[in-house]
Design a protein around this motif. Structure first.
Motif, PDB file in Angstrom:
ATOM      1  N   ILE A   1      33.091   2.363  17.303  1.00 29.41           N
ATOM      2  CA  ILE A   1      32.913   3.101  18.560  1.00 29.41           C
ATOM      3  C   ILE A   1      31.529   3.734  18.486  1.00 29.41           C
ATOM      4  N   ASP A   2      30.613   3.286  19.338  1.00 28.28           N
ATOM      5  CA  ASP A   2      29.206   3.657  19.160  1.00 28.28           C
ATOM      6  C   ASP A   2      28.444   3.470  20.466  1.00 28.28           C
ATOM      7  N   HIS A   3      27.276   4.110  20.551  1.00 27.70           N
ATOM      8  CA  HIS A   3      26.452   3.999  21.758  1.00 27.70           C
ATOM      9  C   HIS A   3      24.992   3.660  21.454  1.00 27.70           C
ATOM     10  N   HIS A   4      24.717   3.184  20.243  1.00 28.31           N
ATOM     11  CA  HIS A   4      23.351   2.829  19.880  1.00 28.31           C
ATOM     12  C   HIS A   4      23.041   1.362  20.198  1.00 28.31           C
ATOM     13  N   LEU A   5      21.759   1.089  20.357  1.00 35.43           N
ATOM     14  CA  LEU A   5      21.314  -0.264  20.672  1.00 35.43           C
ATOM     15  C   LEU A   5      21.509  -1.200  19.479  1.00 35.43           C
ATOM     16  N   HIS A   6      21.596  -2.490  19.764  1.00 32.33           N
ATOM     17  CA  HIS A   6      21.601  -3.567  18.774  1.00 32.33           C
ATOM     18  C   HIS A   6      22.705  -3.425  17.715  1.00 32.33           C
ATOM     19  N   PRO A   7      23.962  -3.342  18.124  1.00 37.09           N
ATOM     20  CA  PRO A   7      25.044  -3.220  17.136  1.00 37.09           C
ATOM     21  C   PRO A   7      25.225  -4.493  16.322  1.00 37.09           C
ATOM     22  N   GLN A   8      25.487  -4.329  15.035  1.00 37.96           N
ATOM     23  CA  GLN A   8      25.822  -5.463  14.175  1.00 37.96           C
ATOM     24  C   GLN A   8      27.269  -5.891  14.433  1.00 37.96           C
ATOM     25  N   ASP A   9      27.539  -7.139  14.200  1.00 41.02           N
ATOM     26  CA  ASP A   9      28.877  -7.684  14.444  1.00 41.02           C
ATOM     27  C   ASP A   9      29.686  -7.646  13.150  1.00 41.02           C
ATOM     28  N   PHE A  10      30.174  -6.448  12.787  1.00 43.29           N
ATOM     29  CA  PHE A  10      30.932  -6.321  11.542  1.00 43.29           C
ATOM     30  C   PHE A  10      32.339  -5.780  11.768  1.00 43.29           C
ATOM     31  N   ALA A  11      32.687  -5.428  12.999  1.00 44.00           N
ATOM     32  CA  ALA A  11      33.976  -4.800  13.265  1.00 44.00           C
ATOM     33  C   ALA A  11      34.940  -5.772  13.941  1.00 44.00           C
ATOM     34  N   THR A  12      36.226  -5.512  13.749  1.00 49.44           N
ATOM     35  CA  THR A  12      37.262  -6.316  14.399  1.00 49.44           C
ATOM     36  C   THR A  12      37.297  -6.038  15.890  1.00 49.44           C
ATOM     37  N   LEU A  13      37.244  -4.762  16.245  1.00 42.45           N
ATOM     38  CA  LEU A  13      37.178  -4.322  17.634  1.00 42.45           C
ATOM     39  C   LEU A  13      35.903  -3.521  17.813  1.00 42.45           C
ATOM     40  N   MET A  14      35.162  -3.788  18.879  1.00 38.21           N
ATOM     41  CA  MET A  14      33.917  -3.082  19.127  1.00 38.21           C
ATOM     42  C   MET A  14      33.939  -2.438  20.508  1.00 38.21           C
ATOM     43  N   MET A  15      33.805  -1.121  20.530  1.00 43.52           N
ATOM     44  CA  MET A  15      33.596  -0.413  21.782  1.00 43.52           C
ATOM     45  C   MET A  15      32.173   0.150  21.720  1.00 43.52           C
ATOM     46  N   SER A  16      31.225  -0.735  22.030  1.00 42.21           N
ATOM     47  CA  SER A  16      29.807  -0.391  21.969  1.00 42.21           C
ATOM     48  C   SER A  16      29.280  -0.287  23.391  1.00 42.21           C
ATOM     49  N   ASP A  17      28.896   0.947  23.781  1.00 43.80           N
ATOM     50  CA  ASP A  17      28.423   1.194  25.145  1.00 43.80           C
ATOM     51  C   ASP A  17      27.115   1.969  25.060  1.00 43.80           C
ATOM     52  N   THR A  18      26.003   1.251  25.193  1.00 44.02           N
ATOM     53  CA  THR A  18      24.693   1.889  25.051  1.00 44.02           C
ATOM     54  C   THR A  18      24.340   2.775  26.239  1.00 44.02           C
TER      55      THR A  18
END
Length: 333
Positions: free
Chosen positions: A116-133
């Motif tokens: 769960i994160d809001h930073h740019l360019h997330p790495q693909d290491f998680a099973t579920l990603m809630m990435s909202d920049t």
């Protein structure tokens, strides 16, 4: 089932949950970690928060006791990772952000991971990603998780206070461009749930030590440089200067924003020699003055367009000289 409902379902089915966040914790990493912990406990599950290192003393009021530190309690942290069947990765976009020791534990863990994160360019290491920049903060995303998973009724001041802290600090008290109408809507929900916002502001802003104020006064009066042509302010402090004023973690956190408040300044850069390196904070105003590219290109850093971090292994003077050398490539006169 939306992503929020999926995450809530994972929480309910897990028996050993670990919540992690990045090195050098700030209001958002602490607030989102504790807010999620308290939400998980309200759901009837159990979790442990594991951070790489300690938060500033100025955040003690929010309740830091549940947090295990890799720097101080490596055995307990290692055991928590080994027993985990669900790991949350909050407020960081790559495994290297949690330090080498915890990074090894995280990458070795075979259980499900939720970013769960809001930073740019997330790495693909998680099973579920809630990435909202576009989100103002990770704490805002945790607030959305509580509400959009159908558990708004569980929100109270105990869960809401650290979430308000995270939103407040990562938006610069609601001044940064990432603040959206939805940010204020969620804050209104937190206030309605019983969060006493004025007490949080007092705890953050009326908690200075004498040495912190003297250090900040010295920094502004003796170590402030203005590059008038480029509207850039630079403050630099050596380890000797920090020691002279009994530096404690968090004492320099406001200096970049203070320098940026000078009339006419578009960019502010704060440098402090700590832990065998020069740590850097970059702040700016406006979409036309991004600082994350400067941090990434030259100082092993990155972050948001108007708020980024970096580091240098050169001396303070050499780092300042490098900044002055590359500034014309990034900011116009």
């Amino acid at each position: 089932m939306n992503i929020y409902e999926q995450i809530a379902a994972e929480i309910r089915s897990a028996s050993q949950i670990v919540i992690t966040s990045h090195k050098s914790p700030d209001g958002d990493s602490i607030g989102s970690s504790l807010g999620l912990l308290r939400f998980i406990e309200k759901l009837g599950s159990s979790a442990v928060v594991c951070h790489p290192d300690a938060a500033p003393d100025s955040l003690e009021w929010v309740g830091l006791d549940p947090i295990l530190l890799m720097s101080d309690q490596p055995g307990q942290v290692t055991k928590a990772f080994e027993q985990a069947d669900l790991i949350f990765c909050l407020d960081y976009n790559g495994t290297d952000r949690i330090g080498p020791d915890m990074q090894t534990l995280l990458e070795a863990a075979t259980c499900k991971k939720v970013m769960i994160d809001h930073h740019l360019h997330p790495q693909d290491f998680a099973t579920l990603m809630m990435s909202d920049t576009s989100s103002s903060s990770t704490a805002q995303l945790i607030t959305e998780l509580v509400i959009e998973s159908g558990h708004e009724a569980l929100l109270d001041a105990h869960i809401g206070a650290p979430l308000y802290l995270g939103i407040l600090t990562d938006t610069g008290s609601f001044r940064f461009p990432a603040v959206q109408p939805r940010t204020h809507e969620l804050v209104a929900i937190l206030l309605a749930a019983g969060v006493q916002h004025h007490l949080i502001h007092e705890a953050l802003n009326d908690n200075n030590t004498e040495s912190r104020l003297r250090l900040q006064g010295y920094a502004m009066s003796e170590k402030l440089e203005i590059l008038e042509d480029y509207h850039v302010a630079i403050i630099s402090l050596t380890k000797e200067e920090l020691a002279k004023y009994n530096y404690q973690k968090g004492d320099t956190d406001s200096l970049a924003n203070l320098a940026l408040s000078i009339k006419g300044m578009k960019v502010a850069i704060m440098l402090a020699e700590r832990e065998g390196m020069v740590k850097m904070s970059f702040r700016s105003k406006g979409e036309e003055n991004p600082v994350n590219t400067l941090a990434a290109d030259h100082f092993n850093g990155g972050g948001h367009a108007n708020a980024a971090g970096g580091m240098s292994k050169e001396s303070v003077k050499e780092t300042v000289d490098k900044i002055k050398e590359v500034i014309p490539d990034y900011f116009s006169k």
